[in-house]
Write an enzyme that holds these catalytic residues in place. Sequence first.
Site, PDB file in Angstrom:
ATOM      1  N   GLU A  53     -19.210  18.687 -25.686  1.00 51.89           N
ATOM      2  CA  GLU A  53     -20.406  18.716 -26.364  1.00 51.89           C
ATOM      3  C   GLU A  53     -21.206  19.641 -26.596  1.00 51.89           C
ATOM      4  O   GLU A  53     -20.855  20.918 -25.405  1.00 51.89           O
ATOM      5  CB  GLU A  53     -21.227  17.406 -25.498  1.00 51.89           C
ATOM      6  CG  GLU A  53     -20.534  16.105 -25.391  1.00 51.89           C
ATOM      7  CD  GLU A  53     -21.567  14.903 -24.776  1.00 51.89           C
ATOM      8  OE1 GLU A  53     -21.747  14.311 -24.742  1.00 51.89           O
ATOM      9  OE2 GLU A  53     -22.009  15.618 -23.474  1.00 51.89           O
ATOM     10  N   CYS A  77     -29.873  19.553 -19.536  1.00 51.37           N
ATOM     11  CA  CYS A  77     -29.367  20.213 -18.800  1.00 51.37           C
ATOM     12  C   CYS A  77     -28.724  19.143 -17.768  1.00 51.37           C
ATOM     13  O   CYS A  77     -29.323  18.890 -16.930  1.00 51.37           O
ATOM     14  CB  CYS A  77     -30.336  21.214 -18.428  1.00 51.37           C
ATOM     15  SG  CYS A  77     -29.512  22.345 -16.891  1.00 51.37           S
TER      16      CYS A  77
END
Length: 406
Positions: free
Chosen positions: A119, A375
């Site tokens: 990703e 994150c």
Amino acid sequence: MNGFAVIPSVTTTTTSGEPIASDVARKQNLLELDREGLERFFEDVLGEKRYRAHQVMKWIHHRYVADFEQMTDVGKALRTRLQACAEVRVPRVVFDKHSADGTHKWLLAMGTDRKNAIETVYIPDKGRGTLCVSSQIGCGLNCTFCSTATQGFNRNLTTAEIIGQVWVAARHLGNVPHQQRRLTNVVMMGMGEPLMNFDNVVRAMSVMRDDLGYGLSNKRVTLSTSGLVPMIDRLSTESDVSLAVSLHAPNDKLREQLVPLNKKYPIVELMASCERYLSVNRKRDSVTFEYTLMKGVNDKQEHAHELAKLMRQFDCAMQVKGAAKVNLIPFNPFPGTCYERSTEVDIRAFQKILLDAQILAMVRRTRGDDIDAACGQLKGQVVDRTRRQAEFRRTIEDRVGRDVAA
């Protein structure tokens, strides 16, 4: 470091550097080469002048052209020879998602078998656009609060697969280097530990910063590491990008629980390597220390005071106020995790203690969490070689079983 092979070309490696076997003779993927490597390829293989390599490099990284026939200022004879022995093979987009806040995530298939995928995330903000790039398929470090760690590990990404993420994003965004910049920063903070894939990452970062590549300044390319001390030292001699360190705890006892690598490279050794990095790279005046805040784990006031002391010691060692910068990251939950995000009140109280100690501390705004692009949430699609996926699933099942029994 800039070597190439035309037939066969096997650049995919395990963490030990062993090639993954392939019976398929491949053309040279030009995304695999930085400027020096491309110049050598044109001189040694094609018998062409260096400026021809520069022409092709700009077509690839400025105009996002992967078909040699579309490179109109390259002679027909050269285009024909390039078709015979070279290619521009970019990652295949499996899907892309848009967040309500403008964040964009791509799932990119890696390798010829397409079984693995990583990703890549683009985060727009006022006056800047940051691309979060992956360096490995999965991760071998097993940090307990990271979604990628639950996926296990498959292999390192090649240089082409790393810079290919930038190519895909820049092409999608309509980025024009030196003119219409949509992509202003790159952070090596995606899936994997960049310093465990050192050569490929450094070569890719060279293309990011090359005027014939994406033209980013050194300070706008950031490498984030969990703390491989010997490789931080090596990085200081081979690159001068911005350095970020995934700290997440102010003492060894707690950090060993969160970041198992700390057992091998404790905080005192890690901080010393950061000091050496700045001493060698005089153009860099600070290191960013990343600290993910988890409720009841590392967000207490005593942790903040301990962290402030550690950061002040770093400033004193460098004789520069602000040499240590702290990036506070609210924990981003993922399925199966046992951690929770700290409350907003505790996050601000933690930050205030650091600011009162005159430590520059920023709270990272959570972006893209509605598409699992924040994150710590990246996980991709990993054919695990470590059995960690199965272990994580068993842990979740055991936890659910205990909850049901209760």
